[in-house]
Design an enzyme around this catalytic site. Structure first.
Site, PDB file in Angstrom:
ATOM      1  N   SER A 184       0.855  -1.189   0.000  1.00 39.70           N
ATOM      2  CA  SER A 184       0.000   0.000   0.000  1.00 39.70           C
ATOM      3  C   SER A 184       0.886   1.232   0.000  1.00 39.70           C
ATOM      4  CB  SER A 184      -0.852   0.058   1.274  1.00 39.70           C
ATOM      5  OG  SER A 184      -1.997  -0.731   1.150  1.00 39.70           O
ATOM      6  N   CYS A 189      -7.051  -5.071  24.885  1.00 42.04           N
ATOM      7  CA  CYS A 189      -8.157  -4.285  25.389  1.00 42.04           C
ATOM      8  C   CYS A 189      -8.640  -3.192  24.445  1.00 42.04           C
ATOM      9  CB  CYS A 189      -7.732  -3.651  26.703  1.00 42.04           C
ATOM     10  SG  CYS A 189      -9.051  -3.570  27.895  1.00 42.04           S
TER      11      CYS A 189
END
Lengths: 405, 321
Positions: A220, A345
């Site tokens: 990319s 998390c």
């Protein structure tokens, strides 16, 4: 080099002039101002469709040719190889994996794909999708260095069954570099197609498709100071897969859809600049990275994942005991330092980070990981400032934490 | 929701400004020493919950007046994300001044609500909900220490997910309160099933007594049954919708009418029901012996109509097809 970004940021009701420091270059990078200038004329001046039979269309061709030359030169591709414009590495990776399914797996005895547990989600999820269609996929574990070595791959490949091996050149989380030349050679010797996702390698380390025998390579532009929405799929001469996007005859019929000419031209220049700056990357960017890394390691109870010698020169994945990853990202963000988390998390899901799981990094560390990634636009002043912010944040969060430190 | 989901949004944007403020400047962060508690004439309680390996851990300090059971002071320390810090802070504030029994009534939902800026907008993104559950569970732990009882005796129930120490009661409550429909949502809210995954479904890492898939199925069934029961509770025929009316008519027919017709070798079926100027028209079709019985359009008809009128409403008309 580019000047420091400054911004007026509303913070706690007051307007405070804050210098923002961008240390998340593995996520995306600033577009090099030279790249931006090179793209500029192709929006409102030379906006023709390159497939049109008039001057508006054809006047763009020489610029596209230059971009193509730069891309070919950038990875040392041969003129008989293809370098197909895509929207991003995700598109390229989907094209390769699904293309191999349509071309080979559906038409032969080969029914297996081998990849790794630490690939980018676009590879993992494409493979999972093929598993639903009956393809057997093996997800290789990494070794204690956090990489895939020849020994692991040798155990898994089967020349009669394996259709494709897909292994990233460098890992986005850890920056760890995989021995693509060796792995590619092993596949070549066994008549197995080899794909590498080089999104995190271009501009950070040398990428040469003559040196490393790869059949497919994807990247990319926005990871090396090019625009978002532009990417490339390299296909070695003689390898055949169907297009993912069917339609017009763009890209020799291998990827339909009007080419984003500005993006393509910008990507070409970004590639040339990335290659030109490779020396700077492995000396100066590495020096700044090491300075930051040493400063973090000088804080008690911290560690960095992966040996420095086998990491891309810009990446640090660090774990700071007693400090939860997302809380640290929050604190750093408040203080103008952009980093990303390696912790379970903060991501949208509660799933533990697959890189950590594969590397057998214990769960406690899995919740304390943060990733800092530099670029050639990162300055020494920024690194000094980041060091000071990180020290303060760690101190504050450790004062909240009950860990006995 | 589609348009709102496309860009994906920053996690930070989904936090209320109260979460932000508490995270940045927690007011109840810290500890209470034995000496400080003694100076207040209070008993010091120190409760730990969670573990760093799970990504969240909290230590709660209470100075409790032994005569009144009142929590004179509360402080916390936490290893956790912004939500964990903010909810711990609010939880400690909410404990302060309450008796231990009152504090035990504080739920994670109360904590989350206290963090809202706008009462209708949830203060934290769903995947961070478990962080507020932790602040709630540590109160139970502190209470059990204060009362010298087992934490399990306060929960009076079983632990479903050992990794995240989530009880059966908590899971059932969370499913009900938040109307959860998938196991993934349970995991988001409670963290149950987020770690070793054994408690999600049979066949995992270790054998469990309860599995989330079963609990979800059971509670969803209960919720659905309650909905149906509530639905059938409607006693006033004129207020019922057409489906409720149909059910009521079928009930009367099955209980009172059909048994008598069956004795004679006949039966009937309801083909349609229509509302016409306040009259409920029931279209029936005779089956078996009834279809050739001469009295079916006279005596039997008025018998059936009379029964439905008596049991349900005067505004009922039977039409034979």
């Amino acid at each position: 080099m580019f000047s420091i970004l400054t911004n007026i940021t509303p913070l706690e009701g007051n307007f405070i002039l804050m210098e923002r420091i961008y240390l998340d270059n593995n996520a995306t990078t600033i577009v090099d101002p030279a790249v931006k200038s090179a793209m500029e004329p192709f929006f409102s001046q030379m906006y023709g469709n390159p497939n049109s039979l008039h001057d508006f269309g054809s006047e763009v061709h020489p610029y596209m040719q230059i971009a193509l030359d730069r891309l070919y030169a950038g990875i040392n591709a041969g003129n008989n190889d293809d370098m197909i414009f895509t929207s991003c590495a995700t598109e390229g990776n989907n094209t390769v994996i699904k293309g191999v399914y349509y071309e080979i797996i559906r038409n032969s005895e080969k029914n297996e794909i081998i990849t790794t547990q630490v690939e980018h989600p676009c590879v993992i999820h494409s493979c999972k999708f093929l598993e639903e269609l009956g393809v057997k996929v093996s997800y290789l574990p990494v070794n204690s260095d956090g990489i895939i070595d020849k020994d692991i791959l040798t155990e898994y490949i089967d020349p009669d069954k394996t259709a494709l091996v897909s292994i990233m050149w460098a890992n986005n989380e850890t920056g760890l570099i995989f021995p693509i030349k060796e792995l590619g050679t092993l596949c070549r010797e066994n008549g197995i197609l080899f794909h590498t996702d080089a999104a995190q390698a271009i501009g950070k380390i040398k990428v040469d498709v003559q040196d490393a025998p790869v059949d497919f390579l994807t990247f990319s532009a926005h990871k090396f100071h090019g625009p978002k929405g532009a990417g490339c799929l390299y296909i070695r001469n003689g390898v055949k897969i169907p297009p993912l996007l069917h339609g017009g005859e763009q890209m020799g019929g291998k990827r339909a859809g009007t080419v984003d000419t500005a993006g393509f031209i910008g990507m070409g220049l970004a590639m040339e600049l990335a290659v030109e700056n490779l020396d700077y990357e492995v000396t100066e960017v590495r020096r700044l990275r090491d300075k930051l890394e040493d400063a973090i390691l000088s804080i008690k109870d911290t560690r960095v994942i992966g040996r420095r010698e086998i990491r891309t020169p810009n990446t640090i994945l660090t774990s700071i005991k007693g400090v939860e990853g997302e809380a640290l990202i929050w604190d750093l963000n408040k203080n103008g330092v952009a980093a990303s988390t390696g912790s379970a998390c903060a991501s949208e899901s509660l799933e533990p980070n697959p890189t950590f799981v594969a590397m057998n990094i214990d769960d406690e560390l899995a919740h304390t990981g943060i990733r800092l990634s530099l670029s050639r636009f990162t300055t020494e002043k920024e690194i000094d400032q980041a060091i000071s912010v990180i020290r303060k944040s760690v101190e504050r969060l450790r004062s909240i934490s009950m860990s006995n430190i | 929701m589609a348009k709102a989901d496309l860009i994906g949004g920053s996690l930070w944007d989904q936090y209320s400004s109260k979460v932000d403020e508490r995270m940045t400047n927690p007011r109840y962060m810290g500890k209470i020493t034995e000496e400080e508690a003694k100076a207040m004439g209070a008993r010091l309680i120190v409760a730990d919950h969670g573990a760093e390996v799970c990504g969240d851990a909290i230590r709660l300090y209470w100075a409790v007046d032994p005569d009144t059971d009142k929590i004179l002071m509360a402080r916390f320390k936490t290893f956790g994300c912004g939500t964990a810090i903010a909810s711990s802070d609010v939880m400690a504030e909410m404990c302060t001044g309450r008796t231990v029994d009152d504090a035990l009534k504080i739920t994670n939902i109360d904590v989350e609500k206290a963090l809202r800026d706008d009462e209708n907008k949830v203060a934290i993104p769903p995947q961070k909900m478990h962080c507020s559950v932790m602040a709630y569970d540590v109160i139970k732990k502190a209470t059990s220490i204060y009362k010298g009882v087992d934490m399990a005796s306060l929960e009076e129930e079983d632990i479903v997910c050992e990794c995240a120490r989530v009880s059966l009661g908590t899971i059932k409550d969370i499913i009900r309160i938040n109307d959860l429909k998938t196991v993934e949502e349970i995991t988001h809210y409670t963290k149950a099933g987020a770690f070793c995954k054994s408690c999600i479904r049979p066949g995992g890492h270790e054998k469990r007594r309860y599995y989330l898939v079963d609990i979800l199925k059971e509670v969803r069934q209960e919720i659905e049954n309650e909905k149906v029961a509530k639905f059938l509770e409607q006693k006033d025929f004129s207020l019922m919708n057409i489906i409720q009316k149909h059910k009521a008519v079928e009930r009367v027919l099955s209980e009172h009418v059909r048994p008598n017709l069956l004795k004679e070798g006949g039966n009937l079926e309801v083909l349609d029901m229509k509302e016409n100027n306040g009259i409920t028209q029931i279209y029936i079709h005779y089956l078996g012996a009834c279809s050739i019985c001469p009295s079916s359009k006279t005596g039997t008809l008025s018998y059936i109509e009379g029964f439905l009128k008596k049991e349900l409403s005067e505004d009922i008309q039977i039409i034979i097809i």
